[in-house]
Design an enzyme around this catalytic site. Sequence first.
Site, PDB file in Angstrom:
ATOM      1  N   GLY A  11       5.730   2.746  -1.345  1.00 16.52           N
ATOM      2  CA  GLY A  11       6.909   2.733  -1.924  1.00 16.52           C
ATOM      3  C   GLY A  11       7.147   1.657  -2.966  1.00 16.52           C
ATOM      4  N   VAL A  23      -0.033 -13.508  -8.925  1.00 13.00           N
ATOM      5  CA  VAL A  23      -1.397 -13.308  -8.351  1.00 13.00           C
ATOM      6  C   VAL A  23      -2.388 -13.444  -9.486  1.00 13.00           C
ATOM      7  CG1 VAL A  23      -3.097 -11.545  -7.529  1.00 13.00           C
ATOM      8  CG2 VAL A  23      -1.109 -12.033  -6.309  1.00 13.00           C
ATOM      9  N   ARG A  72       0.912   7.543  -3.243  1.00 11.78           N
ATOM     10  CA  ARG A  72       0.452   7.513  -1.664  1.00 11.78           C
ATOM     11  C   ARG A  72      -0.943   8.373  -1.925  1.00 11.78           C
ATOM     12  NH1 ARG A  72       6.100   7.313  -0.994  1.00 11.78           N
ATOM     13  NH2 ARG A  72       6.531   5.326   0.263  1.00 11.78           N
ATOM     14  N   ASP A 103       3.915  -1.847   5.214  1.00  9.39           N
ATOM     15  CA  ASP A 103       2.811  -1.415   6.282  1.00  9.39           C
ATOM     16  C   ASP A 103       1.962  -0.573   6.255  1.00  9.39           C
ATOM     17  OD1 ASP A 103       5.082   0.057   6.954  1.00  9.39           O
ATOM     18  OD2 ASP A 103       4.184   0.236   8.913  1.00  9.39           O
ATOM     19  N   THR A 125       8.526  -4.042   0.138  1.00 13.62           N
ATOM     20  CA  THR A 125       9.430  -2.953   0.482  1.00 13.62           C
ATOM     21  C   THR A 125      11.001  -3.439   0.550  1.00 13.62           C
ATOM     22  OG1 THR A 125      10.003  -1.577   2.181  1.00 13.62           O
ATOM     23  CG2 THR A 125       8.616  -3.411   2.773  1.00 13.62           C
ATOM     24  N   ASP A 127      12.871  -2.211   2.301  1.00 12.99           N
ATOM     25  CA  ASP A 127      13.285  -1.973   3.815  1.00 12.99           C
ATOM     26  C   ASP A 127      13.382  -3.237   4.542  1.00 12.99           C
ATOM     27  OD1 ASP A 127      13.550   0.741   3.398  1.00 12.99           O
ATOM     28  OD2 ASP A 127      11.719   1.289   4.024  1.00 12.99           O
ATOM     29  N   ASP A 129      11.432  -4.102   6.799  1.00 16.11           N
ATOM     30  CA  ASP A 129      10.816  -3.851   8.048  1.00 16.11           C
ATOM     31  C   ASP A 129       9.444  -4.541   8.671  1.00 16.11           C
ATOM     32  OD1 ASP A 129       9.732  -2.202   6.426  1.00 16.11           O
ATOM     33  OD2 ASP A 129       9.984  -0.501   7.491  1.00 16.11           O
ATOM     34  N   ARG A 171      14.789   4.625   6.535  1.00 13.07           N
ATOM     35  CA  ARG A 171      14.388   5.683   7.597  1.00 13.07           C
ATOM     36  C   ARG A 171      14.238   5.123   9.048  1.00 13.07           C
ATOM     37  NH1 ARG A 171       9.654   8.472   4.562  1.00 13.07           N
ATOM     38  NH2 ARG A 171       9.908   7.226   2.990  1.00 13.07           N
ATOM     39  N   ALA A 186      32.089  -3.762   4.912  1.00  9.31           N
ATOM     40  CA  ALA A 186      32.278  -2.382   5.371  1.00  9.31           C
ATOM     41  C   ALA A 186      32.850  -2.346   6.875  1.00  9.31           C
ATOM     42  CB  ALA A 186      31.167  -1.622   5.451  1.00  9.31           C
ATOM     43  N   HIS A 249      17.685   6.680  -5.073  1.00  5.08           N
ATOM     44  CA  HIS A 249      16.572   5.588  -5.543  1.00  5.08           C
ATOM     45  C   HIS A 249      17.008   4.807  -6.477  1.00  5.08           C
ATOM     46  CE1 HIS A 249      13.916   8.531  -3.679  1.00  5.08           C
ATOM     47  NE2 HIS A 249      12.783   7.956  -3.933  1.00  5.08           N
TER      48      HIS A 249
HETATM   49  P1  ADP Z   1       4.307   1.621   2.347  1.00  3.78           P
HETATM   50  O1  ADP Z   1       3.070   1.043   2.115  1.00  3.78           O
HETATM   51  O2  ADP Z   1       5.329   1.498   1.516  1.00  3.78           O
HETATM   52  O3  ADP Z   1       4.549   1.573   3.972  1.00  3.78           O
HETATM   53  P2  ADP Z   1       2.899   4.378   3.117  1.00  3.78           P
HETATM   54  O4  ADP Z   1       3.168   4.307   4.512  1.00  3.78           O
HETATM   55  O5  ADP Z   1       3.325   5.628   2.143  1.00  3.78           O
HETATM   56  O6  ADP Z   1       3.884   3.400   2.161  1.00  3.78           O
HETATM   57  O7  ADP Z   1       1.474   3.989   2.574  1.00  3.78           O
HETATM   58  C1  ADP Z   1       0.818   4.037   1.473  1.00  3.78           C
HETATM   59  C2  ADP Z   1      -0.523   4.405   1.310  1.00  3.78           C
HETATM   60  O8  ADP Z   1      -1.312   3.533   2.348  1.00  3.78           O
HETATM   61  C3  ADP Z   1      -0.944   5.646   2.009  1.00  3.78           C
HETATM   62  O9  ADP Z   1      -0.651   6.724   1.020  1.00  3.78           O
HETATM   63  C4  ADP Z   1      -2.384   5.602   2.411  1.00  3.78           C
HETATM   64  O10 ADP Z   1      -3.138   5.820   1.105  1.00  3.78           O
HETATM   65  C5  ADP Z   1      -2.501   4.235   2.862  1.00  3.78           C
HETATM   66  N1  ADP Z   1      -2.465   4.210   4.270  1.00  3.78           N
HETATM   67  C6  ADP Z   1      -1.250   4.518   5.196  1.00  3.78           C
HETATM   68  N2  ADP Z   1      -1.793   4.518   6.319  1.00  3.78           N
HETATM   69  C7  ADP Z   1      -3.088   4.169   6.306  1.00  3.78           C
HETATM   70  C8  ADP Z   1      -4.249   4.099   7.204  1.00  3.78           C
HETATM   71  N3  ADP Z   1      -3.841   4.121   8.752  1.00  3.78           N
HETATM   72  N4  ADP Z   1      -5.398   3.971   7.051  1.00  3.78           N
HETATM   73  C9  ADP Z   1      -5.725   3.982   5.722  1.00  3.78           C
HETATM   74  N5  ADP Z   1      -4.876   3.959   4.707  1.00  3.78           N
HETATM   75  C10 ADP Z   1      -3.688   4.055   5.083  1.00  3.78           C
END
Ligand code: ADP
Length: 319
Positions: A11, A23, A72, A103, A125, A127, A129, A171, A186, A249
């Site tokens: 995200g 960076v 993703r 994460d 993110t 969130d 979280d 979520r 609120a 969004h």
């Molecule tokens: P965010 O980073 O915002 O939490 P996602 O959970 O959608 O978003 O993760 C982003 C991308 O990171 C995923 O589409 C995937 O390519 C990669 N990813 C997530 N989990 C794993 C995993 N266990 N092993 C390898 N790549 C991962």
Amino acid sequence: MKRIGVLTSGGDAPGMNAAIRSVTRTAIYNGFEMIGFRRGYEGLLEGDVVPLSVSSVGGIIHRGGTILRTARCERFTKPEGVREGLQRLREYDIDALIVIGGDGSFRGAYELHKLGYPVVGIPGTIDNDMAGTDCTIGFDTACNTALQCIEKLRDTASSHERLFLVEVMGRHAGFLAIEAAVAAGAEFVLIPERKFDLDLLCKKLRYARERGKNHSLIIVAEGVMPASELSAQLKDTGGYDARITVLGHIQRGGSPSSFDAVLASRLGGGAIDALVRGEFGVMVGRTTGRITTSPIQIAWEQTKSLDEDMLSLVDILGI
Ligand code: ADP
């Protein structure tokens, strides 16, 4: 170490561009070359690269979204995908990778780290979280965006003596909902981490009305239930006719707040500093005001605890 790669994944969040800029410039300042991968791990696998220079990251600190774009990538969640990613990094002579994301993105980075590849994560993110940092890049901006919208709703809610339900993102986590609820004054906040008691909510609404409150605002995190469903339940159980707003969004967009632009700049610099020190497999964070590093897996192995005082504050101040 000569050449460093960077990507944004998962995200998007306001401030990611400020992190890319920091960076890149800190890396170049330290004598490294910077390469960006577009569209997260998808771009890594496809070799969608873009050289980053001092000037190519100019004029982006204030821009929302991410110039590297994000995606993703299902393929990268499989061991073959990770091995392929590693191969691509070697083909492009990239000695370390910086991953900006949540994460999920850090889990991907950790898979590379387990194969012996140097990675550093920057938490981005809305969130908030993630353990290992007090705040993630984008959270403060998203709270401010939500606040601006809720303030406008409050004006009309009070003029028309209405009950408003505002659905915010989250979520699995209620950090954004709680922060927005306290900031906007609120009356109620519903978050995924706490079991929701409809009868109690109706009782509190009744009590508020008896005391002469002419309008109320309920903030509900999307992970609890859709605002439309909550509205139907309030109608059935308490006869309340709530107006619904789903912020959606818009909470992800916009220029980063000064807090997020500074946080992203500090974490971007901190990520390069970690690589220079030879600290790999870590995430950078901001802990009680200082830039820190923690093992990257802390982001999903530890649950960031909610601030119970903030939750009680909504109850106390919303009486
Ligand atoms: P965010 O980073 O915002 O939490 P996602 O959970 O959608 O978003 O993760 C982003 C991308 O990171 C995923 O589409 C995937 O390519 C990669 N990813 C997530 N989990 C794993 C995993 N266990 N092993 C390898 N790549 C991962």
